[in-house]
Design an enzyme around this catalytic site. Structure first.
Site, PDB file in Angstrom:
ATOM      1  N   HIS A 188       0.810  -1.217   0.000  1.00  0.00           N
ATOM      2  CA  HIS A 188       0.000   0.000   0.000  1.00  0.00           C
ATOM      3  C   HIS A 188       0.849   1.276   0.000  1.00  0.00           C
ATOM      4  CE1 HIS A 188      -3.777   1.860  -0.117  1.00  0.00           C
ATOM      5  NE2 HIS A 188      -4.413   1.192   0.825  1.00  0.00           N
ATOM      6  N   ASP A 192      -2.137   2.029  -4.816  1.00  0.00           N
ATOM      7  CA  ASP A 192      -3.417   2.409  -4.231  1.00  0.00           C
ATOM      8  C   ASP A 192      -4.468   1.355  -4.545  1.00  0.00           C
ATOM      9  OD1 ASP A 192      -2.357   4.787  -3.270  1.00  0.00           O
ATOM     10  OD2 ASP A 192      -2.909   5.909  -5.072  1.00  0.00           O
TER      11      ASP A 192
END
Length: 215
Positions: A188, A192
């Protein structure tokens, strides 16, 4: 063991799962295998690798590596596809170099060659080094879904879950279709959720329509 522990400790994973209709793909695979001649028998993997390498150029943040000590992200043009494989020595990841340059038959040969090399301990250091993206598959034992663990410095890994026949609604009618989940884990810090979901959606027309995949 140390690599996996470090991966879970340092990488903020998230996993997204999408279901695919592979009825047409399985029909195409059976047809190609029936007339394969001297070519190797095709599994689903060469088709899935083809779809992935076709889709990755539009989502380069997934075909990337992240040096979290130097805080540097490197996006790669070529796709060096790691294949997580179970061997007598444990989990190994042989790598198909420049997977984007192979057709389905070429990928099938590389999958067999590298898997055999890993299982017999004959894989070279280069054949086990520096993938940019990894595909993991347990075939019929792949389960309904999974949460694959990223191997740093990569930022994404996709796991293939088992193919099942399901009753689904198609244009208001019930049909028996072959369905399969793909489970995508991403770092992450680099990827995204929107990008991961969009990448899986980009795979859909390729995997679900083998004419597009093989064109």
């Amino acid at each position: 063991a140390e690599n996996m522990q470090a991966a879970k400790r340092r990488v903020p994973h998230f996993t997204i799962v999408e279901e695919f209709d592979v009825t047409a793909l399985e029909d195409a695979r059976a047809m190609m295998n029936a007339d394969r001649g001297d070519n190797p028998k095709l599994t689903l993997l060469p088709f899935l690798i083809t779809a992935i390498v076709r889709a990755l150029p539009d989502w380069p943040m997934l075909n990337a590596t992240f040096d979290d000590e130097a805080n540097v992200i490197t996006r790669h043009g070529a796709v060096h596809m790691g294949m997580a494989a179970q061997t007598p020595q444990g989990l190994m990841v042989p790598v198909i170099r420049d997977a984007q340059n192979h057709d389905v038959w070429g990928l099938a040969r590389e999958v067999i060659r590298l898997s055999d090399a890993a299982k017999t301990g004959k894989a070279t250091r280069e054949e086990l080094s520096n993938p940019t993206f990894t595909l993991s598959s347990l075939g019929p034992m792949g389960g309904i879904t999974s949460t694959p663990v990223i191997s740093p410095p990569q930022v994404a890994i996709i796991a293939v879950n088992k193919v099942e026949e399901k009753v689904v609604v198609i244009d208001g009618d019930l049909e028996i279709r072959k369905r399969m989940n793909l489970s995508l884990s991403c770092d992450h810090r680099v990827v995204d959720g929107w990008d991961a979901a969009s990448f899986l959606q980009a795979l859909k027309p390729l995997i679900e329509n083998p004419l597009r995949l093989l064109a």
